[in-house]
Design a protein around this motif. Sequence first.
Motif, PDB file in Angstrom:
ATOM      1  N   ARG A   1      22.025 -13.173 -28.228  1.00  0.00           N
ATOM      2  CA  ARG A   1      22.966 -12.000 -27.769  1.00  0.00           C
ATOM      3  C   ARG A   1      22.968 -11.333 -29.336  1.00  0.00           C
ATOM      4  O   ARG A   1      23.181 -10.006 -29.184  1.00  0.00           O
ATOM      5  CB  ARG A   1      23.979 -12.504 -27.467  1.00  0.00           C
ATOM      6  N   THR A   2      22.801 -11.875 -30.451  1.00  0.00           N
ATOM      7  CA  THR A   2      22.976 -10.954 -31.418  1.00  0.00           C
ATOM      8  C   THR A   2      21.825 -10.141 -31.856  1.00  0.00           C
ATOM      9  O   THR A   2      21.952  -9.036 -32.228  1.00  0.00           O
ATOM     10  CB  THR A   2      23.118 -12.205 -32.947  1.00  0.00           C
ATOM     11  N   VAL A   3      20.614 -10.424 -31.618  1.00  0.00           N
ATOM     12  CA  VAL A   3      19.491  -9.466 -31.854  1.00  0.00           C
ATOM     13  C   VAL A   3      19.570  -8.533 -30.659  1.00  0.00           C
ATOM     14  O   VAL A   3      19.150  -7.608 -31.104  1.00  0.00           O
ATOM     15  CB  VAL A   3      18.030 -10.220 -31.783  1.00  0.00           C
ATOM     16  N   GLY A   4      20.149  -8.727 -29.619  1.00  0.00           N
ATOM     17  CA  GLY A   4      20.526  -7.775 -28.613  1.00  0.00           C
ATOM     18  C   GLY A   4      21.386  -6.852 -29.051  1.00  0.00           C
ATOM     19  O   GLY A   4      21.387  -5.548 -28.747  1.00  0.00           O
ATOM     20  N   PHE A   5      22.489  -7.083 -29.835  1.00  0.00           N
ATOM     21  CA  PHE A   5      23.603  -6.302 -30.284  1.00  0.00           C
ATOM     22  C   PHE A   5      23.008  -5.374 -31.305  1.00  0.00           C
ATOM     23  O   PHE A   5      23.490  -4.200 -31.432  1.00  0.00           O
ATOM     24  CB  PHE A   5      24.813  -7.194 -30.606  1.00  0.00           C
ATOM     25  N   SER A   6      22.522  -6.220 -32.179  1.00  0.00           N
ATOM     26  CA  SER A   6      22.262  -5.551 -33.735  1.00  0.00           C
ATOM     27  C   SER A   6      20.840  -6.093 -34.241  1.00  0.00           C
ATOM     28  O   SER A   6      21.008  -7.279 -34.902  1.00  0.00           O
ATOM     29  CB  SER A   6      23.103  -5.445 -34.366  1.00  0.00           C
ATOM     30  N   PRO A   7      19.607  -5.899 -33.994  1.00  0.00           N
ATOM     31  CA  PRO A   7      18.526  -6.313 -34.626  1.00  0.00           C
ATOM     32  C   PRO A   7      18.724  -6.590 -36.242  1.00  0.00           C
ATOM     33  O   PRO A   7      18.260  -7.331 -36.765  1.00  0.00           O
ATOM     34  CB  PRO A   7      17.287  -5.557 -33.938  1.00  0.00           C
ATOM     35  N   GLN A   8      19.248  -5.425 -36.725  1.00  0.00           N
ATOM     36  CA  GLN A   8      19.249  -5.293 -38.111  1.00  0.00           C
ATOM     37  C   GLN A   8      20.016  -6.298 -38.886  1.00  0.00           C
ATOM     38  O   GLN A   8      19.739  -7.149 -39.596  1.00  0.00           O
ATOM     39  CB  GLN A   8      19.885  -4.076 -38.756  1.00  0.00           C
ATOM     40  N   ALA A   9      21.335  -6.797 -37.917  1.00  0.00           N
ATOM     41  CA  ALA A   9      22.204  -7.623 -38.498  1.00  0.00           C
ATOM     42  C   ALA A   9      21.590  -9.058 -38.423  1.00  0.00           C
ATOM     43  O   ALA A   9      21.732 -10.095 -38.996  1.00  0.00           O
ATOM     44  CB  ALA A   9      23.404  -7.496 -37.491  1.00  0.00           C
ATOM     45  N   ALA A  10      20.841  -9.232 -36.868  1.00  0.00           N
ATOM     46  CA  ALA A  10      20.068 -10.529 -36.920  1.00  0.00           C
ATOM     47  C   ALA A  10      19.022 -10.783 -37.908  1.00  0.00           C
ATOM     48  O   ALA A  10      18.889 -12.038 -38.578  1.00  0.00           O
ATOM     49  CB  ALA A  10      19.381 -10.547 -35.337  1.00  0.00           C
ATOM     50  N   LEU A  11      18.411  -9.834 -38.270  1.00  0.00           N
ATOM     51  CA  LEU A  11      17.210  -9.967 -39.357  1.00  0.00           C
ATOM     52  C   LEU A  11      18.201 -10.252 -40.549  1.00  0.00           C
ATOM     53  O   LEU A  11      17.696 -11.199 -41.492  1.00  0.00           O
ATOM     54  CB  LEU A  11      16.606  -8.855 -39.412  1.00  0.00           C
ATOM     55  N   TYR A  12      19.235  -9.804 -41.095  1.00  0.00           N
ATOM     56  CA  TYR A  12      19.986 -10.110 -42.274  1.00  0.00           C
ATOM     57  C   TYR A  12      20.620 -11.355 -42.452  1.00  0.00           C
ATOM     58  O   TYR A  12      20.614 -12.093 -43.291  1.00  0.00           O
ATOM     59  CB  TYR A  12      21.074  -8.900 -42.418  1.00  0.00           C
ATOM     60  N   ALA A  13      20.953 -11.903 -41.021  1.00  0.00           N
ATOM     61  CA  ALA A  13      21.430 -13.159 -40.935  1.00  0.00           C
ATOM     62  C   ALA A  13      20.497 -14.489 -40.859  1.00  0.00           C
ATOM     63  O   ALA A  13      20.547 -15.335 -40.879  1.00  0.00           O
ATOM     64  CB  ALA A  13      22.320 -13.378 -39.625  1.00  0.00           C
ATOM     65  N   GLY A  14      19.011 -13.919 -41.239  1.00  0.00           N
ATOM     66  CA  GLY A  14      17.881 -14.842 -41.290  1.00  0.00           C
ATOM     67  C   GLY A  14      17.295 -15.396 -39.903  1.00  0.00           C
ATOM     68  O   GLY A  14      16.569 -15.997 -39.820  1.00  0.00           O
ATOM     69  N   MET A  15      17.841 -14.359 -38.878  1.00  0.00           N
ATOM     70  CA  MET A  15      16.969 -14.599 -37.651  1.00  0.00           C
ATOM     71  C   MET A  15      15.752 -14.119 -37.472  1.00  0.00           C
ATOM     72  O   MET A  15      15.497 -12.983 -38.264  1.00  0.00           O
ATOM     73  CB  MET A  15      18.066 -14.164 -36.488  1.00  0.00           C
ATOM     74  N   ARG A  16      14.889 -14.375 -36.476  1.00  0.00           N
ATOM     75  CA  ARG A  16      13.556 -13.574 -36.396  1.00  0.00           C
ATOM     76  C   ARG A  16      13.368 -12.814 -35.122  1.00  0.00           C
ATOM     77  O   ARG A  16      13.441 -13.233 -33.997  1.00  0.00           O
ATOM     78  CB  ARG A  16      12.369 -14.515 -36.379  1.00  0.00           C
ATOM     79  N   PRO A  17      13.617 -11.514 -35.132  1.00  0.00           N
ATOM     80  CA  PRO A  17      13.751 -10.787 -33.959  1.00  0.00           C
ATOM     81  C   PRO A  17      12.537 -10.887 -33.019  1.00  0.00           C
ATOM     82  O   PRO A  17      12.630 -11.073 -31.914  1.00  0.00           O
ATOM     83  CB  PRO A  17      14.196  -9.268 -34.478  1.00  0.00           C
ATOM     84  N   PRO A  18      11.340 -10.677 -33.561  1.00  0.00           N
ATOM     85  CA  PRO A  18      10.125 -11.115 -32.673  1.00  0.00           C
ATOM     86  C   PRO A  18      10.001 -12.202 -31.899  1.00  0.00           C
ATOM     87  O   PRO A  18       9.805 -12.225 -30.648  1.00  0.00           O
ATOM     88  CB  PRO A  18       8.939 -10.948 -33.548  1.00  0.00           C
ATOM     89  N   ARG A  19      10.596 -13.359 -32.536  1.00  0.00           N
ATOM     90  CA  ARG A  19      10.484 -14.617 -31.913  1.00  0.00           C
ATOM     91  C   ARG A  19      11.545 -14.745 -30.775  1.00  0.00           C
ATOM     92  O   ARG A  19      11.247 -15.228 -29.662  1.00  0.00           O
ATOM     93  CB  ARG A  19      10.813 -15.839 -32.806  1.00  0.00           C
TER      94      ARG A  19
END
Length: 376
Positions: free
Chosen positions: A233-251
């Motif tokens: 849900r985080t990457v859906g709301f904001s991919p940039q924020a997810a990336l900054y938080a250490g998540m991997r949007p492509p995965r």
Amino acid sequence: MDRSVELPRWLDLAVLPAVNLAVALGVAGIVAAGVGFDPAEVLVLLVRGAFGSASGLSYTLYYATTFVFTGLAVAVALHGGLFNIGGEGQAMLGGLGVAVVALSLEAALPAWLLLPALVLAAALAGAAWAALPAALQAWRGSHVVISTIMFNFIAAALLSYLLVGALKEPGNMTPESAAFAAAARLPGMHELLGALGLPWPRTPLNASVLLAAAAAAGVWLLLWKTQAGYALRTVGFSPQAALYAGMRPPRLVMMSMGLSGALAGLVGVNEIAGAHGRLLADFVAGAGFAGIAVSLIGRNHPLGIVLAALLFGALYQGGAELAFEVRGFSRDMVFLLQGLIVLFAGAMAQVAAPWLARLAVRAGLAVPSHRGAPRG
């Protein structure tokens, strides 16, 4: 700055869709009156046809089961920031997976092993078909809307090719597979209830309705009660924020679309293993696209999707009864009613929100907020 109002979640999820549905029914009633039908009679017959008998209720639940799967598929992708329009093709591949496993293993496995294998095959086939456009989106930048639409046509062509060739039943002029053995057929609800001593009419309703309920509960648990769901849900709301938080949007894109495709693939369990007992060319019949409306009307929440699926199931079954009972009332009128519901509860879902927000403030259920725009 505008003093906008953020609706309480229960108003947004429950009251707003109900208001939109009431408006849609009101407009449909005006249209029905304009062409010479009594709106009250039409509504009564619609409800009676969908819920007024055990047989009607069974057909309503049978249709709703398919819509739960496709609605959940759309919702999971939307929570991941993706608009999966490929539910139609993913459902076709799910049915193909069911047929291949059923025809290959029906003589080798008992039902208690074969039926779970069919469910797994449907989910994996749908997930694999969704994974292809997901990978193009995640690593090549191809828009998932365009690629999933294209994959619908490819899936339809593949299914047609196999049903006039390798999977066609010998000696049958109709493009369909051979009938499955009893071990590859999901038990009907009349069989399950009959085993408990409860009489029930023989209809296409089968054990997939229980699978749909489990899928809705599972999606709720995943999205709102697990770390993976929070990340999605985080990457859906904001991919940039997810990336900054250490998540991997492509995965997470792959996870979202894979789960979405798996849910759409489960349509094959209900339709192929549960209702028809053989692979057909047109068994999806637009359910993948209807799932978009079901998800939007249900506000992308599993509970709302279940209720919206019941609504669409009632429209399908009640509409069939209307076309039979009321002289001159065609299926086109039922399609018109469905279209109005999609229009008001889907495309125009937020039109009534400002008025509902003002009423909520006056009733003390919401407070104005100093935000630039209301929550969408």
